[in-house]
Design a protein around this motif. Sequence first.
Motif, mmCIF file in Angstrom:
data_model
loop_
_atom_site.group_PDB
_atom_site.id
_atom_site.type_symbol
_atom_site.label_atom_id
_atom_site.label_comp_id
_atom_site.label_asym_id
_atom_site.label_seq_id
_atom_site.Cartn_x
_atom_site.Cartn_y
_atom_site.Cartn_z
ATOM 1 N N PHE A 217 -48.575 14.110 22.240
ATOM 2 C CA PHE A 217 -47.436 14.577 23.029
ATOM 3 C C PHE A 217 -46.231 13.666 22.846
ATOM 4 N N ALA A 218 -45.071 14.228 23.164
ATOM 5 C CA ALA A 218 -43.803 13.504 23.073
ATOM 6 C C ALA A 218 -43.342 13.114 24.474
ATOM 7 N N GLU A 219 -42.383 12.228 24.533
ATOM 8 C CA GLU A 219 -41.854 11.775 25.822
ATOM 9 C C GLU A 219 -41.215 12.897 26.624
ATOM 10 N N ASP A 220 -40.733 13.942 25.948
ATOM 11 C CA ASP A 220 -40.074 15.053 26.646
ATOM 12 C C ASP A 220 -41.059 16.077 27.213
ATOM 13 N N GLY A 221 -42.372 15.830 27.091
ATOM 14 C CA GLY A 221 -43.365 16.718 27.676
ATOM 15 C C GLY A 221 -43.903 17.785 26.755
ATOM 16 N N ILE B 177 -47.062 12.510 9.260
ATOM 17 C CA ILE B 177 -46.355 13.593 9.943
ATOM 18 C C ILE B 177 -45.106 12.991 10.581
ATOM 19 N N SER B 178 -43.964 13.597 10.351
ATOM 20 C CA SER B 178 -42.735 13.179 11.004
ATOM 21 C C SER B 178 -42.588 13.982 12.297
ATOM 22 N N THR B 179 -42.732 13.321 13.440
ATOM 23 C CA THR B 179 -42.679 13.979 14.745
ATOM 24 C C THR B 179 -42.399 12.942 15.818
ATOM 25 N N LYS B 180 -41.851 13.396 16.944
ATOM 26 C CA LYS B 180 -41.679 12.516 18.095
ATOM 27 C C LYS B 180 -42.909 12.558 19.003
ATOM 28 N N ALA B 181 -43.848 13.452 18.727
ATOM 29 C CA ALA B 181 -45.074 13.579 19.524
ATOM 30 C C ALA B 181 -46.107 12.560 19.033
ATOM 31 N N VAL B 182 -45.842 11.286 19.331
ATOM 32 C CA VAL B 182 -46.688 10.201 18.840
ATOM 33 C C VAL B 182 -47.530 9.555 19.945
ATOM 34 N N HIS B 183 -47.437 10.078 21.161
ATOM 35 C CA HIS B 183 -48.129 9.469 22.301
ATOM 36 C C HIS B 183 -49.437 10.198 22.611
#
Length: 182
Positions: free
Chosen positions: A77-81, A56-62
């Motif tokens: 979740f992503a760094e931006d919440g 999956i390509s996403t910034k929600a890797v946390h």
Amino acid sequence: MLNIEHAVLSKHGSSQGVTSASWLNSSDTVVAGMGKQLIRGYDLRDNPDASPIFTISTKAVHGITSDPFAIQRFASFAEDGVIKVWDTRKISEAILTVNSDFRFGIGGIAWCNARNGVLSGFGKESPIVRLWETDSVCFNAQMGIDSIKSTGESKSQFDLVQNSVEVKNTVVYRTRSGTLNI
């Protein structure tokens, strides 16, 4: 002195840093946030060549956390919440996206082990805890009717139909907030 030798059973994503990882419940699949923009799933029993079963390509890797009531569902979740809920049966896009509204970002998320569909999160530098109660609107391929999978549904009921149900949409129907007193 005890001397124990360690053997590597398998290697996955060796050229990328892992930001978070979680086992999908009741399965041999591990889901990992890789670098800053990919989530990859690895089936460790049938995958000797170490290739991912999905990417999956996403910034929600946390903060990847698997749902204890649905073996195919996890959240990250992503760094931006922004929190995203994923279903491995429809991995091309998140089935739910939630803006957590935490001022300094998210500190962590977790699924409730007692109630189906309840996701919690807490903010960085914040005493606030939020609960998001969710429901999935589904289509049953065998019966051809739309149905709502209630949050009160037991795990065994969900397991009986998981292969015949295509997830259409997941919604947050109630949000609650509380304060931690430490």
